[in-house]
Design a protein around this motif. Sequence first.
Motif, short mmCIF file in Angstrom:
data_model
loop_
_atom_site.label_atom_id
_atom_site.label_comp_id
_atom_site.label_asym_id
_atom_site.label_seq_id
_atom_site.Cartn_x
_atom_site.Cartn_y
_atom_site.Cartn_z
N GLY A 1 100.91 229.94 15.45
CA GLY A 1 99.56 230.44 15.23
C GLY A 1 98.84 229.65 14.15
N MET A 2 99.55 229.31 13.07
CA MET A 2 98.95 228.53 11.99
C MET A 2 98.60 227.12 12.47
SD MET A 2 101.33 229.61 8.73
CE MET A 2 100.32 228.71 7.56
N ILE A 3 99.51 226.52 13.25
CA ILE A 3 99.27 225.17 13.77
C ILE A 3 98.10 225.18 14.75
CG2 ILE A 3 100.28 223.30 15.14
CD1 ILE A 3 103.04 224.23 14.02
N GLY A 4 98.09 226.18 15.63
CA GLY A 4 97.05 226.25 16.64
C GLY A 4 95.68 226.56 16.09
N ALA A 5 95.63 227.15 14.90
CA ALA A 5 94.34 227.49 14.29
C ALA A 5 93.62 226.27 13.73
CB ALA A 5 94.54 228.53 13.19
N LYS A 6 94.35 225.17 13.58
CA LYS A 6 93.75 223.97 13.02
C LYS A 6 93.27 223.05 14.15
CE LYS A 6 96.45 223.80 8.75
NZ LYS A 6 97.24 222.92 7.86
N PRO A 7 92.16 222.36 13.94
CA PRO A 7 91.70 221.41 14.96
C PRO A 7 92.67 220.24 15.07
CG PRO A 7 90.40 221.20 12.96
CD PRO A 7 91.26 222.41 12.76
#
Length: 224
Positions: free
Chosen positions: A43-49
């Motif tokens: 989730g943290m990785i996916g939240a970043k562009p």
Amino acid sequence: YVPEFSHAARIKVWPLLAHQSGLANPDYESIAARDVSPDALLGMIGAKPLQFEPGSDTRYSNAGYIVLARVIERVSGKPFGDFLRDAVFTRLGMTASGTLCSGDVVPRLADGYIPGIGTALLRPQPRDPSSLFGSGNLYSSAADLDRWLTAIDRHELFDIAKQPYPFGWGKRTWFDREVLVQSGITNGYSSIILTVPADELHVVVLMNTQSGFTGDEGQTLLGI
């Protein structure tokens, strides 16, 4: 494989393996001291562009390996650590290897240190191993890693020479020999692991100090 991951539709397995996914790492400082689940990491990785369009550039990425570990869990139906135990460690007799999880007590696991002033050594800030899922939460011994390198040389699990690139390794030519090498430095630890497959010649260095000793990836030791 992981359709709920926000970048799933744009990234295939190959860019993850080749460090060409464009994924940004999670915010390690914010999670270093607490237990975090693989899904929370994703989730943290996916939240970043994305840092770049997948496949258009290369940048070493822990995030890519975190996602790959989650893919392994989905495909195998097992937790990442159980898959490695069954597919690699048990098959090769690597009895001192495994994956670190929050709260685990591993017999004889070395404490890590960082350099202080002069000859002093300091304890690093505590770090929960859950944030290193898929990208750095393994432990092993020199003897076990020597066994792993033998399996690489003899193609016991797979033939690395048939891969387009030895994923996760550096491919070098030193002293007129083809070398596969990986060095690492992290919170209180340093390491080098390399093989000259044609000669089954191995160098394994495991240090419980965070040191620049690994800077030449073991080339000097191999030369000796």
